[in-house]
Scaffold this motif. Structure first.
Motif, PDB file in Angstrom:
ATOM      1  N   SER A   1       3.751   5.561  -5.605  1.00  0.00           N
ATOM      2  CA  SER A   1       3.722   5.528  -7.070  1.00  0.00           C
ATOM      3  C   SER A   1       2.677   6.495  -7.611  1.00  0.00           C
ATOM      4  CB  SER A   1       3.418   4.104  -7.555  1.00  0.00           C
ATOM      5  OG  SER A   1       4.391   3.188  -7.095  1.00  0.00           O
ATOM      6  N   VAL A   2       1.512   6.541  -6.962  1.00  0.00           N
ATOM      7  CA  VAL A   2       0.462   7.463  -7.399  1.00  0.00           C
ATOM      8  C   VAL A   2       0.914   8.910  -7.229  1.00  0.00           C
ATOM      9  CG1 VAL A   2      -1.867   8.284  -6.907  1.00  0.00           C
ATOM     10  CG2 VAL A   2      -1.406   5.834  -6.974  1.00  0.00           C
TER      11      VAL A   2
ATOM     12  N   ALA B   1       3.459   9.687  -9.872  1.00  0.00           N
ATOM     13  CA  ALA B   1       2.811   9.765 -11.181  1.00  0.00           C
ATOM     14  C   ALA B   1       2.060  11.072 -11.342  1.00  0.00           C
ATOM     15  CB  ALA B   1       1.872   8.577 -11.365  1.00  0.00           C
ATOM     16  N   VAL B   2       1.383  11.526 -10.287  1.00  0.00           N
ATOM     17  CA  VAL B   2       0.677  12.804 -10.346  1.00  0.00           C
ATOM     18  C   VAL B   2       1.668  13.949 -10.552  1.00  0.00           C
ATOM     19  CG1 VAL B   2      -0.704  14.441  -9.017  1.00  0.00           C
ATOM     20  CG2 VAL B   2      -1.277  12.002  -8.998  1.00  0.00           C
ATOM     21  N   GLY B   3       2.801  13.881  -9.831  1.00  0.00           N
ATOM     22  CA  GLY B   3       3.819  14.911 -10.015  1.00  0.00           C
ATOM     23  C   GLY B   3       4.374  14.931 -11.423  1.00  0.00           C
ATOM     24  N   ILE B   4       4.645  13.741 -11.976  1.00  0.00           N
ATOM     25  CA  ILE B   4       5.157  13.675 -13.345  1.00  0.00           C
ATOM     26  C   ILE B   4       4.116  14.183 -14.329  1.00  0.00           C
ATOM     27  CG2 ILE B   4       5.893  12.086 -15.166  1.00  0.00           C
ATOM     28  CD1 ILE B   4       7.136  10.332 -13.018  1.00  0.00           C
ATOM     29  N   GLY B   5       2.840  13.798 -14.109  1.00  0.00           N
ATOM     30  CA  GLY B   5       1.781  14.241 -15.006  1.00  0.00           C
ATOM     31  C   GLY B   5       1.598  15.745 -15.001  1.00  0.00           C
TER      32      GLY B   5
ATOM     33  N   TRP C   1       0.823  -1.203   0.000  1.00  0.00           N
ATOM     34  CA  TRP C   1       0.000   0.000   0.000  1.00  0.00           C
ATOM     35  C   TRP C   1       0.858   1.255   0.000  1.00  0.00           C
ATOM     36  CZ3 TRP C   1      -4.917  -0.908  -1.018  1.00  0.00           C
ATOM     37  CH2 TRP C   1      -5.450  -2.150  -0.691  1.00  0.00           C
ATOM     38  N   ALA C   2       1.961   1.201   0.748  1.00  0.00           N
ATOM     39  CA  ALA C   2       2.851   2.354   0.774  1.00  0.00           C
ATOM     40  C   ALA C   2       3.502   2.578  -0.593  1.00  0.00           C
ATOM     41  CB  ALA C   2       3.923   2.164   1.842  1.00  0.00           C
ATOM     42  N   ILE C   3       3.926   1.489  -1.233  1.00  0.00           N
ATOM     43  CA  ILE C   3       4.537   1.612  -2.562  1.00  0.00           C
ATOM     44  C   ILE C   3       3.505   2.131  -3.566  1.00  0.00           C
ATOM     45  CG2 ILE C   3       5.613   0.329  -4.447  1.00  0.00           C
ATOM     46  CD1 ILE C   3       6.729  -1.601  -2.358  1.00  0.00           C
ATOM     47  N   ALA C   4       2.265   1.642  -3.460  1.00  0.00           N
ATOM     48  CA  ALA C   4       1.215   2.106  -4.366  1.00  0.00           C
ATOM     49  C   ALA C   4       0.936   3.590  -4.164  1.00  0.00           C
ATOM     50  CB  ALA C   4      -0.055   1.286  -4.146  1.00  0.00           C
TER      51      ALA C   4
ATOM     52  N   GLN D   1      -3.156   8.421 -18.591  1.00  0.00           N
ATOM     53  CA  GLN D   1      -1.687   8.446 -18.637  1.00  0.00           C
ATOM     54  C   GLN D   1      -1.108   8.441 -17.227  1.00  0.00           C
ATOM     55  OE1 GLN D   1      -1.341  12.034 -21.024  1.00  0.00           O
ATOM     56  NE2 GLN D   1      -0.854  10.832 -22.852  1.00  0.00           N
ATOM     57  N   TRP D   2      -1.727   9.189 -16.335  1.00  0.00           N
ATOM     58  CA  TRP D   2      -1.262   9.185 -14.948  1.00  0.00           C
ATOM     59  C   TRP D   2      -1.354   7.775 -14.356  1.00  0.00           C
ATOM     60  CZ3 TRP D   2      -3.451  14.122 -12.103  1.00  0.00           C
ATOM     61  CH2 TRP D   2      -3.111  15.262 -12.847  1.00  0.00           C
ATOM     62  N   GLY D   3      -2.464   7.104 -14.634  1.00  0.00           N
ATOM     63  CA  GLY D   3      -2.633   5.753 -14.103  1.00  0.00           C
ATOM     64  C   GLY D   3      -1.620   4.770 -14.653  1.00  0.00           C
ATOM     65  N   LEU D   4      -1.318   4.864 -15.953  1.00  0.00           N
ATOM     66  CA  LEU D   4      -0.320   3.968 -16.543  1.00  0.00           C
ATOM     67  C   LEU D   4       1.065   4.219 -15.954  1.00  0.00           C
ATOM     68  CD1 LEU D   4      -1.434   4.003 -20.294  1.00  0.00           C
ATOM     69  CD2 LEU D   4      -1.782   2.194 -18.609  1.00  0.00           C
ATOM     70  N   ILE D   5       1.399   5.491 -15.756  1.00  0.00           N
ATOM     71  CA  ILE D   5       2.692   5.817 -15.137  1.00  0.00           C
ATOM     72  C   ILE D   5       2.752   5.270 -13.714  1.00  0.00           C
ATOM     73  CG2 ILE D   5       4.160   7.712 -14.339  1.00  0.00           C
ATOM     74  CD1 ILE D   5       3.130   9.352 -16.705  1.00  0.00           C
ATOM     75  N   ALA D   6       1.661   5.428 -12.963  1.00  0.00           N
ATOM     76  CA  ALA D   6       1.617   4.907 -11.598  1.00  0.00           C
ATOM     77  C   ALA D   6       1.759   3.390 -11.581  1.00  0.00           C
ATOM     78  CB  ALA D   6       0.320   5.328 -10.917  1.00  0.00           C
ATOM     79  N   ALA D   7       1.133   2.691 -12.535  1.00  0.00           N
ATOM     80  CA  ALA D   7       1.243   1.229 -12.592  1.00  0.00           C
ATOM     81  C   ALA D   7       2.675   0.794 -12.864  1.00  0.00           C
ATOM     82  CB  ALA D   7       0.302   0.685 -13.675  1.00  0.00           C
ATOM     83  N   ILE D   8       3.341   1.476 -13.806  1.00  0.00           N
ATOM     84  CA  ILE D   8       4.742   1.133 -14.113  1.00  0.00           C
ATOM     85  C   ILE D   8       5.634   1.396 -12.904  1.00  0.00           C
ATOM     86  CG2 ILE D   8       6.712   1.715 -15.571  1.00  0.00           C
ATOM     87  CD1 ILE D   8       4.711   2.347 -17.804  1.00  0.00           C
ATOM     88  N   LEU D   9       5.448   2.542 -12.257  1.00  0.00           N
ATOM     89  CA  LEU D   9       6.250   2.866 -11.073  1.00  0.00           C
ATOM     90  C   LEU D   9       5.981   1.878  -9.943  1.00  0.00           C
ATOM     91  CD1 LEU D   9       5.923   6.764 -11.004  1.00  0.00           C
ATOM     92  CD2 LEU D   9       7.911   5.409 -11.709  1.00  0.00           C
TER      93      LEU D   9
END
Length: 348
Positions: free
Chosen positions: A31-32, A35-39, A25-28, A49-57
């Motif tokens: 990652s979110v 991903a939000v920061g990158i987006g 849960w902490a890693i998830a 796109q944010w969700g896909l980045i979060a999944a990869i991370l």
């Protein structure tokens, strides 16, 4: 040194360092957040796109942190689990989004008046009207298709499992496989060609014929699998008592698999209930109530949804979404009934 002395010499710990249970849960969450920061930094406007980045991370972060703490072998196991969760979310998110959109937009006009009135003289651009005529048409067309398709499908499956041998059984199996993947528009065109030869106008029963063609292979396949699950010992015990084979099938095999067969029929009904192409070709649609499927054009819920959305305008869009919600509720009820029957008739 005695055997007991050797046995007592055990290592103090058989496991190395372990991540806490809350670490996924902490890693998830991390990652979110990343991903939000990158987006936001990259100017990505799509939440997908944010969700896909979060999944990869999430997958990369799980592997990196687990490999550092627990080792690469355990990291590979956790990555496999992470991929399963990511695939699950990728499948669930569109479904939840679809249901949420349908419910939020469909409840605007969905009320008792909408369910008990037809379009009648209401224009597609005007407010008001309802789907009573479409509900009547769908129930009659799907009901007639079930009366034709379900018995033929069940009897075909019984033949394939209990009697099917040789080239005839192979040919039937081949054509069932072909019919399973046939597009619905092809079934509609087949019935339409017969109607053109016989010079018939559109009517509800023609749509039922096309729906029955689409329903039969689904029923055959599901019933066939259920009949194969019946233990051969039951058949042999019945035959050993001198019971004829046809009576064994009727009194032993079919009652044992009745729950699964009923479930397969219900799922086949749910599948054909949403077909639009055959109904569009053969039934043609009717804004008025027509309770006779053998005379004149009829409406149906899928066709009503298509026609209302094609008409355009806020009023028509609202009716289309409300009809979609009604159709989803109908299919959901069928699935719940199928599950209930499967549990009720499950062998004990």
């Amino acid at each position: 040194m005695s055997t007991a002395a050797v046995t007592d010499k055990r290592p103090g710990s058989l496991s190395g360092a372990r991540l806490p249970k809350w670490s996924p849960w902490a890693i998830a969450a991390g990652s979110v957040a990343v991903a939000v920061g990158i987006g936001l930094g990259a100017g990505l406007g799509s939440k997908v796109q944010w969700g896909l980045i979060a999944a990869i991370l999430f997958v990369l972060g799980t592997y990196g942190i687990t490999a550092r703490v627990e080792g690469r072998r355990q990291a590979k196991d956790r990555v496999a689990t992470s991929l399963v969760w990511v695939a699950f979310l990728l499948a669930v998110v569109p479904l939840v989004s679809l249901v949420w959109t349908t419910v939020s937009r469909g409840v605007k006009v969905l009320d008792v008046h909408f369910l008990t009135h037809s379009m009648g003289i209401v224009a597609d651009t005007e407010t008001g009207g309802g789907i009573y005529h479409a509900i009547v048409g769908s129930l009659e067309q799907v009901g007639l298709a079930t009366l034709m398709g379900a018995p033929i499908g069940v009897l075909t499956a019984v033949y394939l499992v209990e009697y099917g041998r040789g080239r005839l059984a192979q040919a039937v199996t081949f054509f069932v496989d072909v019919m399973t993947g046939i597009p619905s528009i092809v079934a509609g065109l087949f019935i339409l060609s017969l109607m053109l030869i016989l010079e018939l106008d559109p009517f509800g029963f023609a749509g039922s014929l096309a729906l029955a063609i689409l329903m039969m292979p689904v029923v055959v396949r599901s019933t066939e699998e259920m009949l194969k699950l019946v233990p051969n010992e039951l058949r042999e015990a019945s035959l050993a008592l001198g019971v004829p084979k046809w009576r064994t099938i009727l009194k032993v095999v079919l009652p044992t698999s009745l729950g699964g067969i009923t479930t397969g029929v219900m799922l086949a009904i749910a599948r054909i209930a949403g077909e639009t192409a055959p109904v569009l070709l053969l039934v043609f649609g009717n804004p008025f109530i027509n309770t006779n499927p053998f005379d004149g054009a009829q409406a149906s819920l899928p066709l009503y949804i298509y026609q209302q959305y094609a008409a355009g305008g806020d009023a028509a869009y609202d009716r289309a979404w409300a009809a979609s919600l009604t159709l989803i509720a109908f299919v959901m009820i069928l699935n719940l009934v199928a599950r209930g029957i499967a549990r009720w008739k499950a062998p004990r």
